[in-house]
Write an enzyme that holds these catalytic residues in place. Structure first.
Site, short mmCIF file in Angstrom:
data_model
loop_
_atom_site.label_atom_id
_atom_site.label_comp_id
_atom_site.label_asym_id
_atom_site.label_seq_id
_atom_site.Cartn_x
_atom_site.Cartn_y
_atom_site.Cartn_z
N GLY A 53 -24.62 6.60 -2.72
CA GLY A 53 -23.96 6.34 -4.10
C GLY A 53 -23.14 7.63 -4.44
O GLY A 53 -23.31 8.65 -3.89
N HIS A 166 -24.60 8.75 7.81
CA HIS A 166 -24.38 7.30 7.49
C HIS A 166 -24.50 6.57 8.89
O HIS A 166 -23.55 6.75 9.76
CB HIS A 166 -23.02 6.95 6.86
CG HIS A 166 -22.90 7.27 5.59
ND1 HIS A 166 -23.41 6.55 4.51
CD2 HIS A 166 -22.61 8.59 5.06
CE1 HIS A 166 -23.30 7.09 3.34
NE2 HIS A 166 -22.73 8.25 3.69
N LYS A 363 -14.25 -8.68 7.69
CA LYS A 363 -13.26 -9.39 8.45
C LYS A 363 -13.97 -9.73 9.64
O LYS A 363 -13.59 -10.96 10.32
CB LYS A 363 -12.14 -8.25 8.70
CG LYS A 363 -11.12 -8.84 9.04
CD LYS A 363 -10.24 -9.85 8.48
CE LYS A 363 -9.16 -9.19 7.63
NZ LYS A 363 -8.56 -10.16 6.60
#
Ligand code: XMP
Length: 507
Positions: A53, A166, A363
């Site tokens: 965040g 990440h 997508k």
């Protein structure tokens, strides 16, 4: 009814949905819960992930959430900000640092553990943080470091892990492996969730929300609205009417193709509205990218309203908005990057209720849904095309002449890439007509024309992207054909910016 579930507590990371989607790719159901909502820990919940965040844990406006989850006996993984929350809760120390870590970073695993099972001792990861953990409390082990900065931790007695990098982004080389270890081995969740389930659930949800009302869909012919159309058609049949607004910002022969597919192949209620003049005059003098997006988005809705009023009584407006559109337009916790056409341009007094059946998907998940719906490959695997169309690929003021240049250049680029067999290797490619003009020479005469930029990227989901390493000969062929065949363009450049820090589109 769901099988094993992983809950993701969202603290506003650009990547929260990506985490959810990675877990779903492992065929384990995952659900995102905003940080300020209570967590419902049912027996299906096998683990919790705390997202990254934009805030700092030590600042007064840090997000407050129900930290009683730390007392639950349930595996937990904090990513970036999520790890810093864990550190702070257990009495460690997080600090702002002058040198930030953005992009690739090599991480050394210093303590073997279940989360890093099967990884090498040194791994390429992706970082995006300004704050860093300087000290953990005594009941934590440091599992990995990058450049002597703590990058992974574990509670000594509980299955509570933290990662500074990440694992959900593609650039972390073995990120999927890390998430697999967490989900399957640490949480002991079992796989059992598939795209077909999502399709059936969506059809049921659409039916129960819509009842016997009528739905109008904005169909652009792109992957998203096309898949939304087929999904809604499957759920609602005759209750669905597709409106295709030809805003004049489409590519070579695109409008006719869309009409052929949905009107003839799918036999849907299909209405084509010719609004080229309206859009061009609304865009006259508009040069600011956000203003373009908002102008187009608003006019789109106005045209819809007008069309809907002429077609009868519609309660719902359906759109093929993706999760990427929402996250990049800003949510309660994430910051705005671009106002995506389907989101930022909506006037409050819309007059319709909205249905956005794809708004939790990326997508490539939409493509999987298209496959699950047995849609033709040429629609499902079409390149993404932005809602505002060529308007954001013609920089500066839009004129019909520049749009025509853009169409011709784009068509040539498509022809050459296809002829060279590169079509499937590049995620998205197109031309940007810049508003820079340069001097050239043709047939001994001076020319003064626009610079066209070729943009071609590899990506999996549009969230991150790298420029495609197109062979020089292909680039040369595209450049020479454009300069020879398209009046008004006399110079070609190739964009070699990745995302981040660039975005895929130029505006
Ligand atoms: P950016 O430029 O934000 O683009 O890196 C990420 C992906 O989204 C597409 N894109 C859009 N799609 N409405 C859409 O439906 C929009 O306003 C829009 N803007 C960008 C872009 O082509 C890329 O695939």
């Amino acid at each position: 009814m769901h099988t094993d579930t992983i809950l993701i507590v969202d603290f506003g990371s650009q990547y929260t949905q990506l985490i959810a989607r990675r877990i779903r790719e492992l065929e384990v159901y995952s659900e995102i819960v905003p940080f300020d909502e209570p967590l419902e820990i049912t027996k299906n919940v096998k683990g919790i992930i705390l997202s990254g965040g934009p805030k700092s844990v030590y600042e007064a406006d840090a997000y407050h959430f129900d930290d009683s989850i730390f007392k639950q006996d349930i595996p937990m993984l904090g990513i970036c900000y999520g790890m810093q929350i864990i550190v702070k809760y257990f009495g460690g120390h997080v600090e702002k640092h002058d040198t930030k870590e953005y992009g690739k970073a090599l991480v050394d695993i210093i303590k073997p553990n279940a989360l890093f099972e099967g990884l090498k001792s040194s791994e390429t990861t992706w970082m995006s943080h300004g704050d860093r953990v300087v000290k953990t409390s005594d009941n934590f082990d440091v599992l990995a470091e990058s450049n002597h900065i703590i990058s992974a931790i574990k509670h000594r007695d509980k299955d509570i892990y933290g990662l500074q990098f990440h694992p959900e982004v593609n650039h972390t080389q073995h990120g999927v492996k890390v998430l697999k270890n967490f989900v399957y081995h640490i949480c002991q969740a079992t796989a059992g969730w598939k795209m077909r389930d999502y399709m059936h659930e969506s059809v049921e949800t659409i039916r129960s929300v819509v009842g016997s009302e009528k739905v109008l869909l904005g169909l652009s012919g792109g992957v998203d609205s096309s898949v939304a159309a087929v999904l809604l058609h499957q759920a609602l049949g005759e209750q669905l009417t597709c409106v295709f607004v030809d805003h004049g910002l489409l590519r070579h022969e695109e409008a006719d193709t869309v009409e052929r597919v949905f009107k003839e192949y799918y036999q849907m209620h299909f209405v084509r509205v010719d609004a080229k003049e309206k859009f061009l005059s609304a865009l006259k003098g508009v040069t600011d990218p956000e203003q373009k997006r908002k102008t187009i988005g608003k006019l789109f809705i106005d045209v819809f309203k007008e069309t809907a009023a002429s077609l009868g009584d519609f309660k719902y407006l359906a759109q093929g908005t993706l999760y990427t559109d929402i996250i990049e337009s800003g949510t309660k916790t994430a910051t705005t990057i671009k106002s995506h056409h389907n989101v930022g341009g909506l006037p409050k007094e819309l007059g319709f209720d909205l249905i956005e059946p794809l708004n939790s998907l990326f997508k490539d998940e939409v493509r999987k849904l298209g496959d699950a719906l047995n849609m033709p490959k040429e629609i499902v695997y079409r390149q993404p095309f932005p809602g505002p169309g060529l308007a954001i690929r013609v920089l500066g003021e839009i004129t019909e002449a520049k749009l025509e240049m853009s169409r011709k250049c784009d068509h040539i680029m498509h022809q050459v890439i296809k002829a060279d067999g590169l079509e499937d290797l590049i995620w998205q490619y197109f031309i940007v007509i810049t508003n820079a003009k340069t001097v050239g020479v043709m047939g001994d005469k001076r020319t003064y024309g626009y610079v066209a930029a070729l943009r071609a990227v590899t990506s999996l989901d549009g969230m991150t992207a790298d420029w495609a390493r197109i062979p020089y000969d292909t680039l040369a062929n595209i450049a020479s054909r454009i300069v020879n065949e398209v009046d008004g363009v006399n110079r070609i450049v190739y964009d070699i910016t990745s995302k981040p820090p660039g975005t895929i589109e130029w505006e």
